[in-house]
Design an enzyme around this catalytic site. Structure first.
Site, PDB file in Angstrom:
ATOM      1  N   ASP A   1      -4.725   0.896  -1.501  1.00 61.34           N
ATOM      2  CA  ASP A   1      -4.146  -0.366  -1.957  1.00 61.34           C
ATOM      3  C   ASP A   1      -5.027  -0.909  -3.078  1.00 61.34           C
ATOM      4  O   ASP A   1      -6.168  -0.481  -3.267  1.00 61.34           O
ATOM      5  CB  ASP A   1      -4.046  -1.342  -0.788  1.00 61.34           C
TER       6      ASP A   1
ATOM      7  N   ASP B   1       0.294  -5.591  -8.048  1.00 65.65           N
ATOM      8  CA  ASP B   1       1.563  -6.311  -8.060  1.00 65.65           C
ATOM      9  C   ASP B   1       1.356  -7.695  -7.463  1.00 65.65           C
ATOM     10  O   ASP B   1       0.292  -8.007  -6.922  1.00 65.65           O
ATOM     11  CB  ASP B   1       2.623  -5.540  -7.272  1.00 65.65           C
TER      12      ASP B   1
END
Length: 493
Positions: free
Chosen positions: A93, A128
Site C-alpha cells: 500500500d 489515491d
C-alpha cells in the site's frame, strides 16, 4: 486485454481466476486473501503464511517502511521479501490509508512507486484519495480528480515488471464509482481495488458496499482483477465474490485477536463468552476456551490470530468450491441468514440481477430455492426472458399438479414457482431441475405469475389456463385477464 489475469470458471459474477505476478514468479489463484502484515508488529511469522495457511500473496505498507529509518534501510539493502521472510508475492500500500486517517502525507505517487519498485514490491499502489461514505459531492468529485491524476502519474513511472494498482474511488455516488472504474480500466495499470469501503463495512452497511462495488464493476472491464480494499471478515466473502471481487486483504485476523475476538463465518465472538469452540482448525482442536483464556497475553493473541486466519482461508476455499459447483448464490443465501445487515447486502445484490444474469453461467448445478430472495435470482429472470422463444399451442394448460388424466388442451405444461410455466420436455434441463419447497411463499408465487404473464404477452392469441395451488392475491394480480384461472386447492379440498 490484460494478459496477467485469466478467468477459469465463474458463477453469478464470481470467478475463479489466475493472477500472474511476474516479479514474484507466482501465480495467485483467485478469489484470494492477502493477510496484512504490519512491518512493526509481527503477530504471525510471515514465513508461515504460505506454507501453513496457503497465502500466495500478502500486503504490507510501504509508507510505514519508508518513514521508519531502520525498516527503510533494511528494505533497500535486503529487499522486501528478505525483510519479511516471505517467498510469495507481496503487494504494498502507498500511505493512502494514513492520508485518509491523518489528512496528509509527505510522499507523491511517483516517489512511493519508485520506492516500492526499489524495495522489490511485486504489486505497487499510487497515492489515491479515499473519499469516505456520504461525503459531499463536490468533495467526492475533487478527490476523484486527484485520484485520476495519481493514476496518470503511475502510468508514467518506470516500474519494471511490478504490477500497479488502479484504485476506484467515488464515495457513495454510483455514477462517480462507475466513471472511476471506466477511467481506471482505460489505463495500462493492472489491478483494480475498490477503495474506501471499510467505513461501510464497519458500520454494517453491506447494502451500500454492494451498490458501490456494483457501480465500479459497471465501469471496469470483465478482465479486470478487482480487489476489495480492507475487506477481511469471512462472513462477507461469498457476497463480495458474487459481485465480482477477486482479492481481499485482512488485518482483521490480527486486530481482532488483539482484542480477544474469535472469528466465525457468521460473525465475531468474544473469547471470554465462549464455552465451546465451534471450529476444527488446529488451534481449536488442540485447545479449549479455558486454555486459550489462561494463556499469556502474547501467546493468546497469536493463537487467536492463527484461528482467525484458518477460518478465513477456509471460507475462501469454500467460496472457490461453490463457484466450481455452481452454487455460489446458495452459499450467499446461507451467509445472509447470519446477520440482518448481510441480508440487506444480499437483497442489494439482487437489485443488480440484470447484470448478474448477463454474466451468470447458463448451466450449472441444481438450483435450490432457499428463501424469499430465491425468486429474484438471475436464473429466474433468464427463464422469464426466454419464455418468448417457446412455441405455444393454440390451447395450453399450465398446471402445478401436472397433466390431468382427461383434458381437451393441445398441451399441458408444468408450473413450478418461482420459475413459472415450461414444457414438460424441459423438466430435466437447468435450472428447471430446481429443488424448491412444496410450501411456496408469496415471492415464489409472484415470480411464477410473472412468468405466466411473460408467456401470455408473447402469445396474445393463445388460449392459456393456469391451474394453481391457492396462490395469493398478489400473485394472481400479476396474471393477465386473458389467462383463465383454476384454483386446484379448491377442487382438491
Amino acid at each position: 486485454m490484460r494478459d496477467h489475469f485469466e478467468i477459469r470458471d465463474h458463477d453469478a459474477a464470481g470467478r475463479i481466476g489466475e493472477l500472474e505476478v511476474p516479479r514474484a514468479g507466482v501465480t495467485v489463484e483467485t478469489p484470494a486473501l492477502l493477510p496484512v502484515i504490519n512491518p512493526n508488529i509481527e503477530t504471525i511469522d510471515p514465513g508461515r503464511l504460505r506454507s501453513e495457511f496457503g497465502a500466495d500473496m500478502l500486503i504490507t505498507n510501504s509508507y510505514i517502511i519508508r518513514t521508519t529509518d531502520d525498516l527503510r534501510e533494511r528494505a533497500l539493502e535486503e529487499g522486501l521479501h528478505d525483510l519479511l521472510g516471505y517467498d510469495g508475492a507481496i503487494m504494498t500500500d502507498s500511505g493512502s490509508f494514513q492520508l485518509a486517517e491523518y489528512g496528509e502525507i509527505d510522499v507523491t505517487t511517483t516517489e512511493i512507486l519508485e520506492f516500492q519498485r526499489d524495495i522489490g514490491s511485486d504489486v505497487g499502489t499510487p497515492v489515491d484519495i479515499p473519499t469516505p461514505p456520504d461525503a459531499g459531492r463536490e468533495r467526492a468529485e475533487s478527490d476523484l480528480e486527484a485520484t485520476r491524476e495519481a493514476l496518470a502519474d503511475a502510468e508514467a513511472v518506470d516500474v519494471g515488471d511490478m504490477l500497479v494498482n488502479a484504485p476506484v474511488q467515488g464515495s457513495t455516488y454510483p455514477d462517480l464509482r462507475e466513471r472511476a472504474g471506466r477511467e481506471a480500466a482505460a489505463t495500462d495499470l493492472d489491478v483494480f481495488p475498490v477503495g474506501a469501503v471499510v467505513p461501510m463495512m464497519n458500520g454494517y452497511r453491506y447494502d451500500d458496499m454492494v451498490d458501490a462495488v456494483a457501480a465500479a464493476k459497471r465501469g471496469l472491464d470483465e478482465d479486470c482483477p478487482v480487489h476489495l480494499f480492507g475487506a477481511g471478515h469471512p462472513m462477507m466473502f461469498a457476497l463480495a465474490v458474487a459481485l465480482g471481487c477477486d482479492l481481499f486483504d485482512s488485518a482483521a485476523y490480527a486486530l481482532m485477536a488483539r482484542d480477544g475476538r474469535y472469528l466465525t463465518v457468521s460473525g465475531t465472538e468474544q473469547l471470554e463468552d465462549i464455552d465451546y469452540l465451534p471450529c476444527s482448525c488446529p488451534i481449536c482442536h488442540e485447545h479449549t476456551p479455558d486454555g486459550l483464556r489462561a494463556a499469556a497475553d502474547g501467546e493468546r493473541e497469536s493463537l487467536l490470530a492463527e484461528h482467525n486466519l484458518h477460518v478465513t482461508f477456509e471460507e475462501i476455499r469454500r467460496v472457490r468450491q461453490a463457484i466450481r459447483d455452481g452454487d455460489l448464490l446458495e452459499l450467499v443465501e446461507r451467509r445472509a441468514r447470519g446477520h440482518p445487515a448481510m441480508l440487506d447486502g444480499y437483497r442489494a445484490l439482487l437489485d443488480h440481477v440484470d447484470r448478474l444474469e448477463r454474466v451468470d453461467s447458463a448451466s450449472k448445478g441444481t438450483f435450490f430455492g432457499l428463501s424469499h430472495e430465491s425468486a429474484r435470482r438471475p436464473e429466474v429472470r433468464r427463464h422469464h426472458d426466454r419464455l418468448a422463444r417457446l412455441d405455444v399451442p393454440d390451447s395450453l394448460l399450465c398446471s402445478e399438479y401436472g397433466e390431468p388424466s382427461d383434458h381437451a388442451f393441445d398441451e399441458v405444461w408444468r408450473v413450478v414457482p418461482p420459475f413459472g410455466p415450461f414444457p414438460r420436455a424441459l423438466s430435466e434441463t437447468y435450472p428447471l431441475t430446481a429443488e424448491v419447497p412444496d410450501r411456496t411463499d408469496a415471492a415464489a408465487e409472484r415470480a411464477a405469475a410473472e412468468g405466466v404473464r411473460a408467456l401470455a404477452e408473447a402469445n396474445p392469441d393463445a388460449d392459456i389456463t393456469l391451474a394453481h395451488r391457492g396462490w395469493g392475491a398478489d400473485a394472481l394480480a400479476a396474471v393477465p385477464e386473458s389467462v383463465t384461472l383454476e384454483d386446484l386447492s379448491e377442487t382438491r379440498a
